[in-house]
Scaffold this motif. Structure first.
Motif, PDB file in Angstrom:
ATOM      1  N   TYR A 116       0.835  -1.198   0.000  1.00 30.91           N
ATOM      2  CA  TYR A 116       0.000   0.000   0.000  1.00 30.91           C
ATOM      3  C   TYR A 116       0.873   1.253   0.000  1.00 30.91           C
ATOM      4  CZ  TYR A 116      -3.601  -3.358   1.233  1.00 30.91           C
ATOM      5  OH  TYR A 116      -4.459  -4.430   1.235  1.00 30.91           O
ATOM      6  N   GLU A 117       0.898   1.934  -1.124  1.00 29.94           N
ATOM      7  CA  GLU A 117       1.628   3.195  -1.209  1.00 29.94           C
ATOM      8  C   GLU A 117       0.882   4.240  -0.392  1.00 29.94           C
ATOM      9  OE1 GLU A 117       3.241   6.164  -4.740  1.00 29.94           O
ATOM     10  OE2 GLU A 117       2.864   4.036  -5.148  1.00 29.94           O
ATOM     11  N   THR A 118       1.619   4.987   0.429  1.00 32.97           N
ATOM     12  CA  THR A 118       0.974   5.953   1.307  1.00 32.97           C
ATOM     13  C   THR A 118       1.625   7.325   1.186  1.00 32.97           C
ATOM     14  OG1 THR A 118       2.427   5.346   3.155  1.00 32.97           O
ATOM     15  CG2 THR A 118       0.323   4.198   2.999  1.00 32.97           C
ATOM     16  N   SER A 119       0.828   8.348   1.476  1.00 31.72           N
ATOM     17  CA  SER A 119       1.314   9.726   1.555  1.00 31.72           C
ATOM     18  C   SER A 119       0.806  10.295   2.873  1.00 31.72           C
ATOM     19  CB  SER A 119       0.789  10.542   0.370  1.00 31.72           C
ATOM     20  OG  SER A 119       1.234  11.893   0.448  1.00 31.72           O
ATOM     21  N   ILE A 120       1.710  10.856   3.668  1.00 33.92           N
ATOM     22  CA  ILE A 120       1.362  11.338   5.005  1.00 33.92           C
ATOM     23  C   ILE A 120       1.899  12.742   5.211  1.00 33.92           C
ATOM     24  CG2 ILE A 120       1.481  10.846   7.489  1.00 33.92           C
ATOM     25  CD1 ILE A 120       2.810   8.181   5.320  1.00 33.92           C
ATOM     26  N   ASP A 155      -9.902   3.093  -5.164  1.00 31.22           N
ATOM     27  CA  ASP A 155      -8.731   3.920  -5.461  1.00 31.22           C
ATOM     28  C   ASP A 155      -7.845   4.121  -4.229  1.00 31.22           C
ATOM     29  OD1 ASP A 155      -9.818   4.222  -7.997  1.00 31.22           O
ATOM     30  OD2 ASP A 155     -10.810   6.115  -7.494  1.00 31.22           O
ATOM     31  N   TYR A 156      -8.412   4.712  -3.186  1.00 30.79           N
ATOM     32  CA  TYR A 156      -7.608   5.047  -2.008  1.00 30.79           C
ATOM     33  C   TYR A 156      -8.494   5.357  -0.813  1.00 30.79           C
ATOM     34  CZ  TYR A 156      -8.654   9.717  -3.908  1.00 30.79           C
ATOM     35  OH  TYR A 156      -9.286  10.825  -4.425  1.00 30.79           O
ATOM     36  N   LEU A 157      -7.861   5.433   0.352  1.00 33.95           N
ATOM     37  CA  LEU A 157      -8.484   5.873   1.590  1.00 33.95           C
ATOM     38  C   LEU A 157      -7.876   7.202   1.997  1.00 33.95           C
ATOM     39  CD1 LEU A 157      -8.060   2.525   3.571  1.00 33.95           C
ATOM     40  CD2 LEU A 157     -10.238   3.368   2.660  1.00 33.95           C
ATOM     41  N   ILE A 158      -8.677   8.056   2.627  1.00 39.92           N
ATOM     42  CA  ILE A 158      -8.151   9.273   3.255  1.00 39.92           C
ATOM     43  C   ILE A 158      -8.548   9.246   4.717  1.00 39.92           C
ATOM     44  CG2 ILE A 158      -8.105  11.793   3.332  1.00 39.92           C
ATOM     45  CD1 ILE A 158      -8.881  11.871   0.416  1.00 39.92           C
ATOM     46  N   LEU A 159      -7.546   9.155   5.599  1.00 48.60           N
ATOM     47  CA  LEU A 159      -7.773   9.256   7.035  1.00 48.60           C
ATOM     48  C   LEU A 159      -7.300  10.633   7.476  1.00 48.60           C
ATOM     49  CD1 LEU A 159      -6.559   6.159   6.425  1.00 48.60           C
ATOM     50  CD2 LEU A 159      -6.924   5.941   8.887  1.00 48.60           C
ATOM     51  N   THR A 211       3.890  11.536  -3.943  1.00 53.19           N
ATOM     52  CA  THR A 211       4.761  12.041  -2.881  1.00 53.19           C
ATOM     53  C   THR A 211       4.140  13.189  -2.088  1.00 53.19           C
ATOM     54  OG1 THR A 211       6.672  11.447  -4.226  1.00 53.19           O
ATOM     55  CG2 THR A 211       7.059  12.912  -2.354  1.00 53.19           C
ATOM     56  N   MET A 212       3.540  14.145  -2.792  1.00 52.77           N
ATOM     57  CA  MET A 212       3.054  15.358  -2.133  1.00 52.77           C
ATOM     58  C   MET A 212       1.531  15.413  -2.018  1.00 52.77           C
ATOM     59  SD  MET A 212       5.770  16.975  -1.306  1.00 52.77           S
ATOM     60  CE  MET A 212       5.189  18.639  -0.946  1.00 52.77           C
ATOM     61  N   VAL A 213       0.850  14.281  -2.212  1.00 53.83           N
ATOM     62  CA  VAL A 213      -0.617  14.290  -2.164  1.00 53.83           C
ATOM     63  C   VAL A 213      -1.119  14.782  -0.812  1.00 53.83           C
ATOM     64  CG1 VAL A 213      -2.656  12.822  -2.121  1.00 53.83           C
ATOM     65  CG2 VAL A 213      -1.001  12.560  -3.949  1.00 53.83           C
ATOM     66  N   ALA A 214      -0.612  14.204   0.270  1.00 57.09           N
ATOM     67  CA  ALA A 214      -1.077  14.599   1.599  1.00 57.09           C
ATOM     68  C   ALA A 214      -0.739  16.057   1.900  1.00 57.09           C
ATOM     69  CB  ALA A 214      -0.471  13.683   2.661  1.00 57.09           C
ATOM     70  N   HIS A 215       0.426  16.531   1.423  1.00 57.89           N
ATOM     71  CA  HIS A 215       0.786  17.943   1.593  1.00 57.89           C
ATOM     72  C   HIS A 215      -0.251  18.843   0.939  1.00 57.89           C
ATOM     73  CE1 HIS A 215       4.614  16.046   2.550  1.00 57.89           C
ATOM     74  NE2 HIS A 215       5.072  17.196   2.999  1.00 57.89           N
ATOM     75  N   LYS A 216      -0.702  18.459  -0.259  1.00 59.89           N
ATOM     76  CA  LYS A 216      -1.702  19.248  -0.977  1.00 59.89           C
ATOM     77  C   LYS A 216      -3.018  19.293  -0.197  1.00 59.89           C
ATOM     78  CE  LYS A 216       0.192  20.528  -4.974  1.00 59.89           C
ATOM     79  NZ  LYS A 216       0.182  21.919  -5.476  1.00 59.89           N
ATOM     80  N   LEU A 217      -3.400  18.150   0.372  1.00 63.12           N
ATOM     81  CA  LEU A 217      -4.643  18.102   1.135  1.00 63.12           C
ATOM     82  C   LEU A 217      -4.551  18.954   2.396  1.00 63.12           C
ATOM     83  CD1 LEU A 217      -5.438  14.301   0.740  1.00 63.12           C
ATOM     84  CD2 LEU A 217      -6.814  16.189  -0.158  1.00 63.12           C
ATOM     85  N   VAL A 218      -3.439  18.864   3.107  1.00 59.26           N
ATOM     86  CA  VAL A 218      -3.243  19.677   4.308  1.00 59.26           C
ATOM     87  C   VAL A 218      -3.282  21.164   3.954  1.00 59.26           C
ATOM     88  CG1 VAL A 218      -1.566  20.340   6.073  1.00 59.26           C
ATOM     89  CG2 VAL A 218      -1.998  17.915   5.605  1.00 59.26           C
ATOM     90  N   ALA A 219      -2.630  21.524   2.854  1.00 59.64           N
ATOM     91  CA  ALA A 219      -2.623  22.927   2.417  1.00 59.64           C
ATOM     92  C   ALA A 219      -4.026  23.403   2.078  1.00 59.64           C
ATOM     93  CB  ALA A 219      -1.700  23.089   1.217  1.00 59.64           C
ATOM     94  N   SER A 220      -4.820  22.529   1.496  1.00 59.16           N
ATOM     95  CA  SER A 220      -6.190  22.924   1.135  1.00 59.16           C
ATOM     96  C   SER A 220      -7.017  23.216   2.383  1.00 59.16           C
ATOM     97  CB  SER A 220      -6.859  21.833   0.287  1.00 59.16           C
ATOM     98  OG  SER A 220      -7.100  20.662   1.047  1.00 59.16           O
ATOM     99  N   ALA A 221      -6.808  22.439   3.452  1.00 56.51           N
ATOM    100  CA  ALA A 221      -7.528  22.693   4.703  1.00 56.51           C
ATOM    101  C   ALA A 221      -7.052  23.980   5.359  1.00 56.51           C
ATOM    102  CB  ALA A 221      -7.340  21.511   5.656  1.00 56.51           C
TER     103      ALA A 221
END
Length: 407
Positions: A137-141, A335-339, A369-379
């Motif tokens: 499971y590839e993850t982005s945190i 596709d994926y999970l978002i926790l 690589t930067m998916v989670a960073h993008k989500l955090v930035a959006s919040a």
């Protein structure tokens, strides 16, 4: 040697640096590289704390290191005589038979790090066999303190659960969790260190992971309540856990940290957060003699804005430690999970989160690589001032997700 040549090179470099920087063996007067949060531990807390001490090593072989360094803990062969215990001192305390024997955490940590040093010396001569789990499971945190004074979130990533706990089964298992502390970080740290250990030791674990997860939440809550009483702590934590076993997804949660599943670009609801304004939660609290009132937001007894949590001893039974759970069969189209914690979900809707992920994957040819960073930035950009933690767990090749999103 399983794993890529690049992974092996990275690990060998890590071993060289670790052995160069660490002066071993540690003596009784030597400080430990990572000091435990508490001075004393109960027997039930030893395994989780030891795993945490080893798992802090940020390398791809950390699961294998944990499994090799701490096996005697799982076998019940730890020589407790090496770790001086603290016993009740006065006559009144002697009568408290329910009080657990306590061990000195720093001395235990020295034993763990000395054992780790021995293992690293052996691995410099010959690397252990490492089988990458299938599926992987590839993850982005990404996690940030944001505008809060302290960071009270914790998260756990265990993509190879079987290796960590030496579970001998034919099906792969993985564990991902987010814990959002309030009133301090102690409860979140405790849950992050111990819930997965409590899970694997449940009798129902092999046959009924949902029951095992709920029981693990309850035991973790009970364990922290005892710790809070011993150490005079006043805090709690919400939590959401996803456990993947083969083609089945198990979810368990307390409070308002949440997880969503995305299937072919569409949101699949997995859970409903525990908030005081939920009618069933409001009725449960009022039936116990509590109340739900508006004070900037709906709060239990005018205090907490969540209705279930680990810890919060002074607010029980209104804030209970009983987790809810769900089970979802997976068919390969997911596709994926978002926790994420409420610092994310309070300002970003599930649909907006999917759009952010889709746009990022398309713009970066499936690079996660930067998916989670993008989500955090959006919040953050949407006005969140809270701690923010986001984990994205890809259930299939991100390039396939990109292709589906583009259709």
């Amino acid at each position: 040697m399983a794993g890529s040549a690049a992974e092996e090179k990275t690990f060998r470099r890590f071993l060289e640096l670790f052995l160069r920087e660490m002066r071993m063996p540690l003596q009784d007067s030597d400080p430990v590289p990572m000091r435990p949060l508490s001075d004393l531990l109960t027997e039930d807390e030893v395994e989780g704390e030891c795993l945490d001490l080893v798992h802090f090593l940020s390398c791809s072989f950390s699961m294998c290191m944990c499994a090799c360094v701490c096996p005697e803990l799982r076998e019940g062969e730890r020589d407790a005589s090496q770790i001086p215990a603290s016993y009740p001192a006065g006559p009144q305390q002697q009568a408290e038979t329910e009080r657990d024997e306590e061990l000195e955490s720093v001395k235990l940590a020295r034993l763990v790090f000395n054992r780790l040093f021995e293992m690293c010396c052996l691995w410099m001569k010959e690397l252990p066999f490492r089988r990458r789990p299938q599926p992987y499971y590839e993850t982005s945190i990404h996690a940030i303190k944001n505008m809060r004074r302290k960071m009270e979130d914790k998260h756990v990533i265990i993509p190879d659960f079987n290796t960590l706990f030496n579970v001998q089964v034919d099906v792969e298992q993985a564990y991902f969790a987010v814990f959002d502390g309030h009133g301090g970080v102690d409860a979140a740290i405790y849950a992050a260190n111990h819930l997965h250990v409590n899970l694997v030791h449940q009798e129902s674990f092999s046959q009924d992971p949902s029951e095992a997860l709920c029981r693990a939440f309850k035991l973790t809550d009970e364990g922290f309540v005892k710790k809070a009483s011993r150490e005079h702590l006043r805090c709690g934590t919400t939590g959401v856990v996803t456990f993947l076993r083969g083609g089945t997804l198990y979810v368990a949660w307390l409070g308002d940290s949440q997880v969503i599943l995305v299937r072919r670009g569409q949101v699949v609801e997995l859970m409903k957060p525990h908030k005081p304004d939920r009618e069933d939660e409001k009725q449960r609290i009022e039936a116990l003699g509590g109340c739900v009132i508006w004070f900037g937001t709906w709060r239990v007894n005018g205090s907490l804005s969540v209705s279930r949590a680990i810890g919060d001893s002074e607010h029980k039974p209104y804030i209970c430690g009983d987790a809810d759970h769900s089970v979802f069969p997976l068919d390969g189209s997911e596709d994926y999970l978002i926790l994420a914690c409420d610092g994310f979900w309070d300002t970003v809707s599930p649909e907006e989160a999917v759009r952010v992920v889709s746009d990022h994957l398309q713009e970066n040819n499936g690079d996660t690589t930067m998916v989670a960073h993008k989500l955090v930035a959006s919040a953050r950009d949407a006005g969140s001032s809270d701690n923010i933690t986001v984990i994205v767990v890809f259930l299939r090749d991100p390039r396939s997700v990109t292709a589906t999103a583009g259709q």
